[in-house]
Design an enzyme around this catalytic site. Structure first.
Site, PDB file in Angstrom:
ATOM      1  N   ASN A  41      -4.223  29.726  77.970  1.00 54.95           N
ATOM      2  CA  ASN A  41      -2.985  29.860  76.936  1.00 54.95           C
ATOM      3  C   ASN A  41      -3.638  29.664  75.765  1.00 54.95           C
ATOM      4  OD1 ASN A  41      -3.262  27.264  77.957  1.00 54.95           O
ATOM      5  ND2 ASN A  41      -1.386  26.644  77.070  1.00 54.95           N
ATOM      6  N   GLU A  43      -1.923  29.261  72.043  1.00 55.62           N
ATOM      7  CA  GLU A  43      -0.735  29.074  71.370  1.00 55.62           C
ATOM      8  C   GLU A  43      -1.086  29.392  69.941  1.00 55.62           C
ATOM      9  OE1 GLU A  43       0.212  24.868  72.214  1.00 55.62           O
ATOM     10  OE2 GLU A  43       0.961  25.615  74.146  1.00 55.62           O
ATOM     11  N   CYS A  52       0.291  33.482  77.355  1.00 51.62           N
ATOM     12  CA  CYS A  52      -0.055  32.566  78.567  1.00 51.62           C
ATOM     13  C   CYS A  52      -1.127  32.860  79.109  1.00 51.62           C
ATOM     14  CB  CYS A  52       1.078  32.879  79.416  1.00 51.62           C
ATOM     15  SG  CYS A  52       2.781  32.252  79.175  1.00 51.62           S
ATOM     16  N   GLU A  54      -1.982  33.541  82.292  1.00 48.87           N
ATOM     17  CA  GLU A  54      -1.658  34.736  83.238  1.00 48.87           C
ATOM     18  C   GLU A  54      -2.052  35.969  82.616  1.00 48.87           C
ATOM     19  OE1 GLU A  54       0.122  31.971  82.948  1.00 48.87           O
ATOM     20  OE2 GLU A  54       1.084  31.499  84.814  1.00 48.87           O
ATOM     21  N   CYS A  85       5.644  31.963  84.230  1.00 45.29           N
ATOM     22  CA  CYS A  85       6.923  32.003  83.612  1.00 45.29           C
ATOM     23  C   CYS A  85       7.546  33.635  83.814  1.00 45.29           C
ATOM     24  CB  CYS A  85       6.616  31.981  82.148  1.00 45.29           C
ATOM     25  SG  CYS A  85       5.981  33.414  81.258  1.00 45.29           S
ATOM     26  N   CYS A  88       5.286  36.511  82.361  1.00 49.41           N
ATOM     27  CA  CYS A  88       4.213  37.032  83.275  1.00 49.41           C
ATOM     28  C   CYS A  88       4.375  37.445  84.707  1.00 49.41           C
ATOM     29  CB  CYS A  88       3.314  35.218  83.261  1.00 49.41           C
ATOM     30  SG  CYS A  88       2.472  34.971  81.753  1.00 49.41           S
TER      31      CYS A  88
END
Ligand code: THU
Length: 127
Positions: A41, A43, A52, A54, A85, A88
């Protein structure tokens, strides 16, 4: 058992850029030819721009020439472990139906992409 895909996800987790949530995630996907691609990830101060793990792993895979996958592993430090999520799940579904494992410190959860996102919107609707 720690396999090479989990090891790659764990190594990526160690490179996660998560200064806001402090929630570090690593992911790795195994292409049909066995090649492994990883992501973490990333940010951003504009929180919604966060990427993310993934999706980072899938982007790395596509850039590396892979589009078909056998499985994915997501590593986090929480219990329950991080499940992909919704965004993803949609991006995973773009690349077919394969196994996804969420590995945490206490347990591993396993699904297929189709289990994570039944009735996904896909290219089928666009044709
Ligand atoms: N995150 C992931 O990278 N993957 C998941 O499966 C769950 C959430 C990230 C996004 C954000 O940087 C942090 O975890 C907290 O939501």
């Amino acid at each position: 058992m720690t396999d090479s895909l989990e090891a790659a996800a764990r190594a990526a987790q160690g490179r996660a850029y998560a200064p806001y949530s402090r929630y570090r995630v690593g992911a790795a996907v195994e292409a049909d030819d066995g090649t492994v691609f990883a992501g973490c990830n990333v940010e951003n101060a504009s929180y919604g721009l966060t990427i993310c793990a993934e999706r980072a792993a899938l982007a790395a895979a596509v850039a590396g020439g892979a589009r078909q996958f056998r499985r994915a592993v997501v590593v986090s430090d929480s219990d329950p472990p991080a499940a992909p999520c919704g965004a993803c799940r949609q991006v995973l579904a773009e690349f077919g139906d394969f196994e996804v494992a969420a590995v945490g410190p206490k347990r591993t959860l396993r699904w297929t992409v189709a289990e994570l996102l039944p009735a996904a919107f896909s290219r089928a609707q666009l044709t």
